[in-house]
Scaffold this motif. Sequence first.
Motif, PDB file in Angstrom:
ATOM      1  N   UNK A  21      42.232  50.460  25.985  1.00 34.58           N
ATOM      2  CA  UNK A  21      41.524  49.555  26.891  1.00 34.58           C
ATOM      3  C   UNK A  21      42.476  48.903  27.885  1.00 34.58           C
ATOM      4  N   UNK A  22      43.661  48.557  27.409  1.00 35.01           N
ATOM      5  CA  UNK A  22      44.652  47.994  28.330  1.00 35.01           C
ATOM      6  C   UNK A  22      45.025  49.005  29.402  1.00 35.01           C
ATOM      7  N   UNK A  23      45.181  50.263  29.020  1.00 32.38           N
ATOM      8  CA  UNK A  23      45.499  51.297  30.009  1.00 32.38           C
ATOM      9  C   UNK A  23      44.393  51.388  31.063  1.00 32.38           C
ATOM     10  N   UNK A  24      43.134  51.438  30.606  1.00 28.47           N
ATOM     11  CA  UNK A  24      42.014  51.539  31.542  1.00 28.47           C
ATOM     12  C   UNK A  24      41.961  50.336  32.467  1.00 28.47           C
ATOM     13  N   UNK A  25      42.154  49.148  31.900  1.00 28.44           N
ATOM     14  CA  UNK A  25      42.061  47.926  32.695  1.00 28.44           C
ATOM     15  C   UNK A  25      43.117  47.895  33.791  1.00 28.44           C
ATOM     16  N   UNK A  26      44.371  48.161  33.440  1.00 29.05           N
ATOM     17  CA  UNK A  26      45.431  48.019  34.442  1.00 29.05           C
ATOM     18  C   UNK A  26      45.449  49.164  35.437  1.00 29.05           C
ATOM     19  N   UNK A  37      55.317  42.226  30.742  1.00 26.42           N
ATOM     20  CA  UNK A  37      54.858  43.537  31.220  1.00 26.42           C
ATOM     21  C   UNK A  37      53.883  43.407  32.381  1.00 26.42           C
ATOM     22  N   UNK A  38      53.003  42.406  32.338  1.00 25.72           N
ATOM     23  CA  UNK A  38      52.025  42.226  33.411  1.00 25.72           C
ATOM     24  C   UNK A  38      52.718  41.872  34.719  1.00 25.72           C
ATOM     25  N   UNK A  39      53.710  40.988  34.643  1.00 25.06           N
ATOM     26  CA  UNK A  39      54.475  40.614  35.835  1.00 25.06           C
ATOM     27  C   UNK A  39      55.227  41.827  36.390  1.00 25.06           C
ATOM     28  N   UNK A  40      55.856  42.598  35.505  1.00 23.79           N
ATOM     29  CA  UNK A  40      56.613  43.769  35.959  1.00 23.79           C
ATOM     30  C   UNK A  40      55.693  44.842  36.531  1.00 23.79           C
ATOM     31  N   UNK A  41      54.495  44.944  35.997  1.00 23.31           N
ATOM     32  CA  UNK A  41      53.493  45.859  36.545  1.00 23.31           C
ATOM     33  C   UNK A  41      53.222  45.533  38.016  1.00 23.31           C
ATOM     34  N   UNK A  42      53.001  44.259  38.294  1.00 29.35           N
ATOM     35  CA  UNK A  42      52.700  43.847  39.668  1.00 29.35           C
ATOM     36  C   UNK A  42      53.916  43.985  40.579  1.00 29.35           C
ATOM     37  N   UNK A  43      55.070  43.543  40.089  1.00 29.22           N
ATOM     38  CA  UNK A  43      56.280  43.599  40.913  1.00 29.22           C
ATOM     39  C   UNK A  43      56.668  45.036  41.224  1.00 29.22           C
ATOM     40  N   UNK A  44      56.491  45.939  40.274  1.00 28.42           N
ATOM     41  CA  UNK A  44      56.880  47.334  40.501  1.00 28.42           C
ATOM     42  C   UNK A  44      55.959  48.025  41.491  1.00 28.42           C
ATOM     43  N   UNK A  45      54.850  47.381  41.802  1.00 28.48           N
ATOM     44  CA  UNK A  45      53.940  47.908  42.817  1.00 28.48           C
ATOM     45  C   UNK A  45      54.089  47.182  44.147  1.00 28.48           C
ATOM     46  N   UNK A  46      55.149  46.378  44.265  1.00 29.26           N
ATOM     47  CA  UNK A  46      55.506  45.782  45.550  1.00 29.26           C
ATOM     48  C   UNK A  46      55.053  44.365  45.770  1.00 29.26           C
ATOM     49  N   UNK A  62      62.320  50.451  43.799  1.00 26.87           N
ATOM     50  CA  UNK A  62      62.142  51.271  42.606  1.00 26.87           C
ATOM     51  C   UNK A  62      60.709  51.797  42.525  1.00 26.87           C
ATOM     52  N   UNK A  63      60.554  52.980  41.949  1.00 23.29           N
ATOM     53  CA  UNK A  63      59.231  53.581  41.801  1.00 23.29           C
ATOM     54  C   UNK A  63      58.398  52.770  40.822  1.00 23.29           C
ATOM     55  N   UNK A  64      57.078  52.712  41.031  1.00 25.15           N
ATOM     56  CA  UNK A  64      56.218  51.979  40.103  1.00 25.15           C
ATOM     57  C   UNK A  64      56.348  52.513  38.678  1.00 25.15           C
ATOM     58  N   UNK A  65      56.376  51.616  37.720  1.00 24.66           N
ATOM     59  CA  UNK A  65      56.471  51.999  36.317  1.00 24.66           C
ATOM     60  C   UNK A  65      55.066  52.352  35.831  1.00 24.66           C
ATOM     61  N   UNK A  66      54.869  53.503  35.224  1.00 23.45           N
ATOM     62  CA  UNK A  66      53.522  53.909  34.811  1.00 23.45           C
ATOM     63  C   UNK A  66      52.851  52.883  33.902  1.00 23.45           C
ATOM     64  N   UNK A  67      51.544  52.753  34.054  1.00 20.27           N
ATOM     65  CA  UNK A  67      50.763  51.815  33.252  1.00 20.27           C
ATOM     66  C   UNK A  67      50.949  52.076  31.767  1.00 20.27           C
TER      67      UNK A  67
END
Length: 657
Positions: free
Chosen positions: A638-643, A444-453, A25-30
């Motif tokens: 800030x969360x957007x910038x960080x991730x 959300x943090x876990x899904x962020x990482x998983x969606x990036x492989x 699946x494509x990465x989910x946008x931050x």
Amino acid sequence: MFKTLVNASIACALLISSVFPSVFAAPIPVETLFRHDQNRAMQLSPDGRFVAGLATVGGRINLVVVDLDNTKAFPVTGFKDMDVGRFAWVNDNRLVLTATDDRSGSSGYDQFFAGSGGIYAVDRDGSNWREVIPSPKKQVGDGAWHPTYGYLRRAMEDGSDDVIVQTAKYGTKALVLERVNTRNAKRQTLTYNMPGQVIDAVVDAKGVVRSVVTVNKSETRGTLWLRDSADAPWVKLEEFGMLEHDQVWPAAFDASGKELYVLSARGRDTTALFAYDIANRKLGEQLVAHPVADLADSGLIFARKSRELQGVTVFGDAEPETAWFDEAWATVQARVDATLKGRVNMVRGNASGRVLVYSYSDTAPGEYFLYDVKAGHIEPLLKTRPDLDGAEFSATRALRYPARDGLAIPAYLTLPKGKAPKRLPLVVLVHGGPWSRDRWGFNAEVQFLASRGYAVLQPQFRGSMGFGSHLFSAGFKQWGLKMQDDLNDGVSMLAKQGTIDPSRVCIMGASYGGFATMSALARDADKYRCGINMVGVTDPALFFSISWSDYADSAWIENDAKIMIGDPDADAEMFNRVSPLKNAKSIRAPVLMAYGAEDSRVPLPHGEKMRDALQANGTPVEWHVFAGEGHGFHIEENQFKLYHAIERFLAKYNPAD
């Protein structure tokens, strides 16, 4: 009286399925993943006609009410400089809420006193607004040297407009309970004639403080007390060490007020619910227990008016489980579960009328449903994250693996959806505390990482809470030692299975997780390619010595912290040995460091000193400081910038492809 809960879904070893989708699946946008929930914390009114909840209105978290007869929603608060934290229905018509400035960067006392701040009340149509307790910020502006922090305990639920509020003055240790009228703000102190310094108190159905726990001057020993009425003398029931397994904490009274329920791990590993044998001053019948997870008073479910205990929810290794005492609720739970299969379904309301269902899973953000008990009909109401519809998420599995000394370590593993579970890059995601834990569910943090492989491992290393006394106490004085071994042993297990590529492992965490990140890079430099440290402790000695931290000069830092972490004087050699700051020359892997400019839990020098030492050593450091943030990052931008920064950092130093 009741059964032992059994979590049969956890195996001691993990078997990775060889069946997986063929397309990643494509990465989910931050911005999509880390946007604040649009609807959350929904509660059904006592009469079942309305639902109140939190929603983002005008860029702030406000209280919204939904009329279920016409499905119209309308905000009843209009904060522009604060956010609603907790709230409750006082009765069918009135609501009480707390509000603080989540963007103030405050931490420490505010975070410890979670949900604290100003307390307000309003009718469900937005009328009859009342400031019950002014916000600490307003009190200071009005000239108060020691503002009062208010924490909402519960509504009286007796048809009145009254609530029970816990208050404390900043810089003091006294816990005070008050009965407060939400229409005229009149306050009645309930904690008078106490038998000592109270740190916990339980109120019966009539609003009388009947059981308390007091502590000695050093706050190392606690005493459980009981009285029959507001005018009766206090009777000492138990004494215990604050770090010992034999603690007995009051949880609630039964509907009659004659039986005291307590939580204790005495004679067992996990905390269970007992009826207390008052006559013989000992634990009575064990009511509910779980073999691998602790029960907590927050999991107790009571009937609104009678305060009868109806059920208990416990968060085990995987999905939470609810044991119902009430057969009507057990039937409702079974019917809802049969309809919303494969999800965790939390049911609240009227077991013979209208029920609000909060439903979620590891791959499904929360959604609210209405269940009509009589008609047997369930219908969707609101989604917490409607903007995530259509996104594909990765499943999270609970497992346990053996540490090198044989201790069983609970953990969660998430593998990227659509990728073969073979030689994947890994991010070890370490929770904070360290006396905390992760929970199974959508993250959300876990899904962020998983969606990036990336595969994501979340170890519940020794020192984690919620899994019994043994795992918790095994973490004492193990910062940088066996607690790190537990992380490495999880990585080794996955490498041995062939699930991950041991040459492509990064580590990431916040607070204690930031310490574990820096410790891993200093102590186990050959195992990790990079690290991401968010608001992390970098030197145990600094944790004790920085005079403006919110722990400074506290009884905890002077006593129990020296048992749990170590004594900066007696254990100086150990502190030097495990300190990432003192061992900065051993760190060669690239590091991303992010801190809050106004953090009083882990003040900025932790990061600045570490950054300077690494840069002097030639280690690549990416440095971020966020203004307006404390111990964590709450502002959406800030969360957007960080991730986005984390995404670039991982792609550069541990690419998934």
